[in-house]
Scaffold this active site. Structure first.
Site, PDB file in Angstrom:
ATOM      1  N   GLU A 169       0.238   3.611   1.801  1.00  0.00           N
ATOM      2  CA  GLU A 169       0.349   4.058   3.198  1.00  0.00           C
ATOM      3  C   GLU A 169       1.776   3.864   3.729  1.00  0.00           C
ATOM      4  OE1 GLU A 169      -2.146   5.475   5.471  1.00  0.00           O
ATOM      5  OE2 GLU A 169      -2.885   5.944   3.482  1.00  0.00           O
ATOM      6  N   TYR A 205      -1.706   0.456  10.905  1.00  0.00           N
ATOM      7  CA  TYR A 205      -1.957  -0.276   9.650  1.00  0.00           C
ATOM      8  C   TYR A 205      -0.706  -0.277   8.777  1.00  0.00           C
ATOM      9  CZ  TYR A 205      -3.655  -0.881   4.822  1.00  0.00           C
ATOM     10  OH  TYR A 205      -3.816  -1.292   3.514  1.00  0.00           O
ATOM     11  N   THR A 255       0.796  -1.224   0.000  1.00  0.00           N
ATOM     12  CA  THR A 255       0.000   0.000   0.000  1.00  0.00           C
ATOM     13  C   THR A 255       0.834   1.283   0.000  1.00  0.00           C
ATOM     14  OG1 THR A 255      -1.439   1.332   1.442  1.00  0.00           O
ATOM     15  CG2 THR A 255      -0.185  -0.380   2.522  1.00  0.00           C
TER      16      THR A 255
HETATM   17  P1  NAP Z   1     -11.512  -4.782   2.030  1.00  0.00           P
HETATM   18  O1  NAP Z   1     -12.652  -4.480   1.120  1.00  0.00           O
HETATM   19  O2  NAP Z   1     -11.491  -4.219   3.399  1.00  0.00           O
HETATM   20  O3  NAP Z   1     -11.374  -6.372   2.122  1.00  0.00           O
HETATM   21  C1  NAP Z   1     -10.554  -6.983   3.089  1.00  0.00           C
HETATM   22  C2  NAP Z   1     -10.729  -8.486   3.013  1.00  0.00           C
HETATM   23  O4  NAP Z   1      -9.900  -9.115   4.008  1.00  0.00           O
HETATM   24  C3  NAP Z   1     -12.172  -8.970   3.279  1.00  0.00           C
HETATM   25  O5  NAP Z   1     -12.454 -10.032   2.402  1.00  0.00           O
HETATM   26  C4  NAP Z   1     -12.062  -9.473   4.713  1.00  0.00           C
HETATM   27  O6  NAP Z   1     -13.024 -10.464   5.025  1.00  0.00           O
HETATM   28  C5  NAP Z   1     -10.676 -10.089   4.686  1.00  0.00           C
HETATM   29  N1  NAP Z   1     -10.149 -10.358   6.030  1.00  0.00           N
HETATM   30  C6  NAP Z   1      -9.931  -9.472   7.034  1.00  0.00           C
HETATM   31  N2  NAP Z   1      -9.451 -10.120   8.125  1.00  0.00           N
HETATM   32  C7  NAP Z   1      -9.374 -11.435   7.809  1.00  0.00           C
HETATM   33  C8  NAP Z   1      -8.964 -12.601   8.501  1.00  0.00           C
HETATM   34  N3  NAP Z   1      -8.543 -12.552   9.769  1.00  0.00           N
HETATM   35  N4  NAP Z   1      -9.019 -13.781   7.854  1.00  0.00           N
HETATM   36  C9  NAP Z   1      -9.465 -13.857   6.581  1.00  0.00           C
HETATM   37  N5  NAP Z   1      -9.870 -12.792   5.867  1.00  0.00           N
HETATM   38  C10 NAP Z   1      -9.822 -11.590   6.472  1.00  0.00           C
HETATM   39  O7  NAP Z   1     -10.111  -4.343   1.340  1.00  0.00           O
HETATM   40  P2  NAP Z   1      -9.808  -3.977  -0.193  1.00  0.00           P
HETATM   41  O8  NAP Z   1     -10.053  -2.529  -0.397  1.00  0.00           O
HETATM   42  O9  NAP Z   1     -10.432  -4.982  -1.074  1.00  0.00           O
HETATM   43  O10 NAP Z   1      -8.225  -4.142  -0.204  1.00  0.00           O
HETATM   44  C11 NAP Z   1      -7.604  -5.405  -0.493  1.00  0.00           C
HETATM   45  C12 NAP Z   1      -6.189  -5.404   0.041  1.00  0.00           C
HETATM   46  O11 NAP Z   1      -5.442  -4.355  -0.547  1.00  0.00           O
HETATM   47  C13 NAP Z   1      -6.059  -5.195   1.546  1.00  0.00           C
HETATM   48  O12 NAP Z   1      -4.959  -5.956   1.974  1.00  0.00           O
HETATM   49  C14 NAP Z   1      -5.741  -3.715   1.684  1.00  0.00           C
HETATM   50  O13 NAP Z   1      -5.035  -3.480   2.872  1.00  0.00           O
HETATM   51  C15 NAP Z   1      -4.885  -3.497   0.446  1.00  0.00           C
HETATM   52  N6  NAP Z   1      -4.936  -2.162  -0.147  1.00  0.00           N
HETATM   53  C16 NAP Z   1      -6.113  -1.562  -0.464  1.00  0.00           C
HETATM   54  C17 NAP Z   1      -6.111  -0.340  -1.096  1.00  0.00           C
HETATM   55  C18 NAP Z   1      -7.405   0.340  -1.493  1.00  0.00           C
HETATM   56  O14 NAP Z   1      -7.368   1.548  -1.780  1.00  0.00           O
HETATM   57  N7  NAP Z   1      -8.510  -0.375  -1.578  1.00  0.00           N
HETATM   58  C19 NAP Z   1      -4.892   0.278  -1.417  1.00  0.00           C
HETATM   59  C20 NAP Z   1      -3.715  -0.374  -1.095  1.00  0.00           C
HETATM   60  C21 NAP Z   1      -3.739  -1.599  -0.480  1.00  0.00           C
HETATM   61  P3  NAP Z   1     -14.494 -10.079   5.619  1.00  0.00           P
HETATM   62  O15 NAP Z   1     -15.334  -9.741   4.404  1.00  0.00           O
HETATM   63  O16 NAP Z   1     -14.898 -11.332   6.297  1.00  0.00           O
HETATM   64  O17 NAP Z   1     -14.312  -8.898   6.527  1.00  0.00           O
HETATM   65  O1  F7E Z   2      -9.144   8.091   3.977  1.00  0.00           O
HETATM   66  C1  F7E Z   2      -9.486  11.558   5.082  1.00  0.00           C
HETATM   67  C2  F7E Z   2      -8.624  10.647   5.918  1.00  0.00           C
HETATM   68  O2  F7E Z   2     -10.234   6.062   4.943  1.00  0.00           O
HETATM   69  C3  F7E Z   2      -8.592   8.926   2.982  1.00  0.00           C
HETATM   70  C4  F7E Z   2      -7.405   1.988   2.537  1.00  0.00           C
HETATM   71  O3  F7E Z   2      -7.930   1.284   1.443  1.00  0.00           O
HETATM   72  O4  F7E Z   2      -6.215   3.515   1.115  1.00  0.00           O
HETATM   73  C5  F7E Z   2      -7.183   3.443   2.146  1.00  0.00           C
HETATM   74  O5  F7E Z   2      -6.761   4.149   3.296  1.00  0.00           O
HETATM   75  C6  F7E Z   2      -8.284  10.303   3.559  1.00  0.00           C
HETATM   76  C7  F7E Z   2      -7.550  10.279   4.895  1.00  0.00           C
HETATM   77  O6  F7E Z   2      -8.559   5.844   3.055  1.00  0.00           O
HETATM   78  C8  F7E Z   2     -12.852  11.321   6.413  1.00  0.00           C
HETATM   79  O7  F7E Z   2      -8.111  11.320   7.068  1.00  0.00           O
HETATM   80  C9  F7E Z   2     -11.496  12.902   5.816  1.00  0.00           C
HETATM   81  O8  F7E Z   2      -6.532  11.267   4.912  1.00  0.00           O
HETATM   82  O9  F7E Z   2     -10.765   6.748   2.570  1.00  0.00           O
HETATM   83  P1  F7E Z   2      -9.783   6.648   3.651  1.00  0.00           P
HETATM   84  P2  F7E Z   2      -7.032   5.716   3.496  1.00  0.00           P
HETATM   85  O10 F7E Z   2      -6.827   6.013   4.915  1.00  0.00           O
HETATM   86  O11 F7E Z   2      -6.235   6.495   2.506  1.00  0.00           O
HETATM   87  C10 F7E Z   2      -4.926   2.983   1.443  1.00  0.00           C
HETATM   88  C11 F7E Z   2      -4.035   3.089   0.224  1.00  0.00           C
HETATM   89  C12 F7E Z   2      -4.981   1.626   2.037  1.00  0.00           C
HETATM   90  O12 F7E Z   2      -4.051   0.841   1.909  1.00  0.00           O
HETATM   91  C13 F7E Z   2      -6.087   1.344   2.989  1.00  0.00           C
HETATM   92  O13 F7E Z   2      -6.302  -0.063   3.102  1.00  0.00           O
HETATM   93  O14 F7E Z   2      -9.534  10.950   3.806  1.00  0.00           O
HETATM   94  N1  F7E Z   2     -10.855  11.714   5.601  1.00  0.00           N
HETATM   95  N2  F7E Z   2     -12.703  12.689   6.323  1.00  0.00           N
HETATM   96  C14 F7E Z   2     -11.682  10.724   5.948  1.00  0.00           C
HETATM   97  N3  F7E Z   2     -11.533   9.380   5.900  1.00  0.00           N
HETATM   98  C15 F7E Z   2     -12.575   8.613   6.326  1.00  0.00           C
HETATM   99  N4  F7E Z   2     -12.476   7.256   6.254  1.00  0.00           N
HETATM  100  N5  F7E Z   2     -13.741   9.173   6.804  1.00  0.00           N
HETATM  101  C16 F7E Z   2     -13.924  10.526   6.877  1.00  0.00           C
HETATM  102  O15 F7E Z   2     -14.964  11.001   7.300  1.00  0.00           O
END
Ligand code: NAP
Ligand code: F7E
Length: 364
Positions: free
Chosen positions: A131, A153, A129
């Site tokens: 992050e 995280y 990520t």
């Molecule tokens: P998501 O919608 O939150 O999905 C997370 C998945 O992980 C769900 O299927 C969840 O299952 C499963 N999970 C959580 N804890 C588990 C456990 N203990 N055992 C088995 N399964 C478990 O996340 P996403 O947005 O699809 O992201 C996919 C991956 O990419 C994650 O690793 C995230 O950190 C990473 N990532 C996401 C982004 C983004 O912007 N979306 C960016 C960079 C990296 P349940 O449905 O049962 O909760």
């Molecule tokens: O926040 C700001 C918050 O929660 C984005 C995950 O998929 O992407 C995701 O993490 C920004 C942050 O995503 C609210 O403070 C303002 O600066 O949508 P977010 P995230 O934290 O960037 C990365 C790449 C991952 O890897 C993660 O798994 O938006 N923000 N107001 C808010 N955020 C939330 N959630 N809610 C608010 O009300």
């Protein structure tokens, strides 16, 4: 014929659902890991259940034995490790659980592959990520930018990144990290900022919500479309050599801009006035305050300047980061949520009618 068997952890998540569709389309046999929960919430993959070549298995990222058994049973040729506690703000409330799944979970997958002697035949993708860049040391960020994780995280994900690299070098395994920047969609979890905004814009436009409360409106992100990003996960594993890649659009916007565009799409033009906690998003036409800042959504440490450089992915994977623009992404999410909010309302009317019938004794 070449065996194409994928094991996806996190199959019920946003990315897992799109990746399953993508791999089934490529002729893979897809096995998804699901965990037991008291409600069977599998909305994102419900349409795939019953499809030949799509199989679900119970296991858990916190349970090594279940992972060893599952990998042995499936004998995957590719593993996509997407499972994570993926909410950054939640990681401050549940840091130990986050570390267990997001850090040690990666190690458990790698060891499950080694225990089953599949290290030469199974390629592994790790969902890394942006992050990791956290309190950024360079803008925009590429594969060489130093990491500075800024949440529990991100610290957990940093372990995942390094253990993947370590196993690649120590055991010559084909394991890689995709350093993905934020990617969103109609299936995005409802507490991430983009989806929270598109749902609120739809509800406010339909008179079902008064106001939207957000945290840091100035935070900057490089937002892409999840459906486009899962292709990259696959491309990374088809590459000749195991390498890590930044996946991003190369375009940056603020939370405030996302908000402005989402509301514009439902016919409301917002004007932002004030600063910090006093900033408000006001409907230009009616003067109503529709967006307010609540410190409840501030984080102890917040990542505020993410902007990815996808040059390497473009050059070496032939991936197109401009397939879906920011404007198209916002539009497709808002359009989806306008329909969802209207349908939810229709569904609740059916329930109300049923309740009326029950009261009148029509339905027993
Ligand atoms: P998501 O919608 O939150 O999905 C997370 C998945 O992980 C769900 O299927 C969840 O299952 C499963 N999970 C959580 N804890 C588990 C456990 N203990 N055992 C088995 N399964 C478990 O996340 P996403 O947005 O699809 O992201 C996919 C991956 O990419 C994650 O690793 C995230 O950190 C990473 N990532 C996401 C982004 C983004 O912007 N979306 C960016 C960079 C990296 P349940 O449905 O049962 O909760
Ligand atoms: O926040 C700001 C918050 O929660 C984005 C995950 O998929 O992407 C995701 O993490 C920004 C942050 O995503 C609210 O403070 C303002 O600066 O949508 P977010 P995230 O934290 O960037 C990365 C790449 C991952 O890897 C993660 O798994 O938006 N923000 N107001 C808010 N955020 C939330 N959630 N809610 C608010 O009300």
């Amino acid at each position: 014929m070449e065996r194409k068997v994928a094991l996806i952890t996190g199959v019920t998540g946003q990315d897992g659902s799109y990746l399953s569709e993508f791999l089934l389309g490529k002729g893979y046999s897809v096995h998804g890991l699901i965990r037991r929960s008291s409600v069977d919430y599998r909305e994102r993959i419900a349409h795939l259940e019953g499809t030949p070549n799509f199989h679900l298995h119970y296991a858990d990222m916190n349970d090594s034995m279940s992972l060893v058994k599952l990998v042995g049973l499936v004998q995957p040729t590719e593993i996509y490790n997407l499972a994570a506690q993926s909410h950054v703000q939640v990681s401050f409330d549940a840091p130990e659980f986050t570390a267990d799944v997001d850090a040690v979970g990666v190690l458990r997958i790698l060891e499950a592959v080694r225990t089953n002697h599949l290290e030469k035949s199974c390629r592994i993708y790790q969902a890394s990520t942006s992050e990791l860049y956290g309190k950024v040391e360079e803008v925009p960020q590429n594969e060489k930018t130093p990491f500075h994780p800024y949440s529990p995280y991100a610290v957990a994900k940093l372990y995942g990144y390094w253990i993947i690299k370590e196993y690649r070098e120590a055991y010559n395994m084909f394991c890689c990290s995709g350093i993905l920047f934020n990617h969103e969609s109609e299936r995005r979890g409802e507490t991430f900022v983009t989806r929270k905004i598109t749902l609120a814009a739809a509800r406010i436009a339909q008179g079902k919500q008064d106001k939207l409360y957000l945290g840091n409106l100035s935070s900057l992100r490089d937002w892409g479309y999840a459906r486009d990003y899962v292709e990259c996960m696959w491309l990374i594993l088809q590459h000749e050599t195991p390498e890590d890649f930044v996946i991003a659009t190369g375009v940056q916007h603020s939370v405030r801009e996302f908000c402005y565009l989402a509301f514009k799409h439902v016919g409301i033009e917002l004007e932002f006035q004030g600063e910090g906690e006093n900033e408000k998003g006001i409907d230009k036409k009616t003067g109503r305050v529709l967006v307010e800042v609540s410190p409840d959504f501030y984080r102890p440490t917040d990542v505020v300047n993410l902007w990815g450089d996808p040059t390497k992915a473009k050059r070496e994977l032939g991936w197109n980061p401009a397939k879906t623009t920011f404007e198209q992404l916002v539009a497709l999410m808002v359009e989806h949520d306008m329909k969802k909010v209207a349908a939810d309302d229709a569904a609740s009317r059916v329930h109300m009618n049923l309740a009326e019938y029950l009261e009148k004794g029509v339905v027993k």
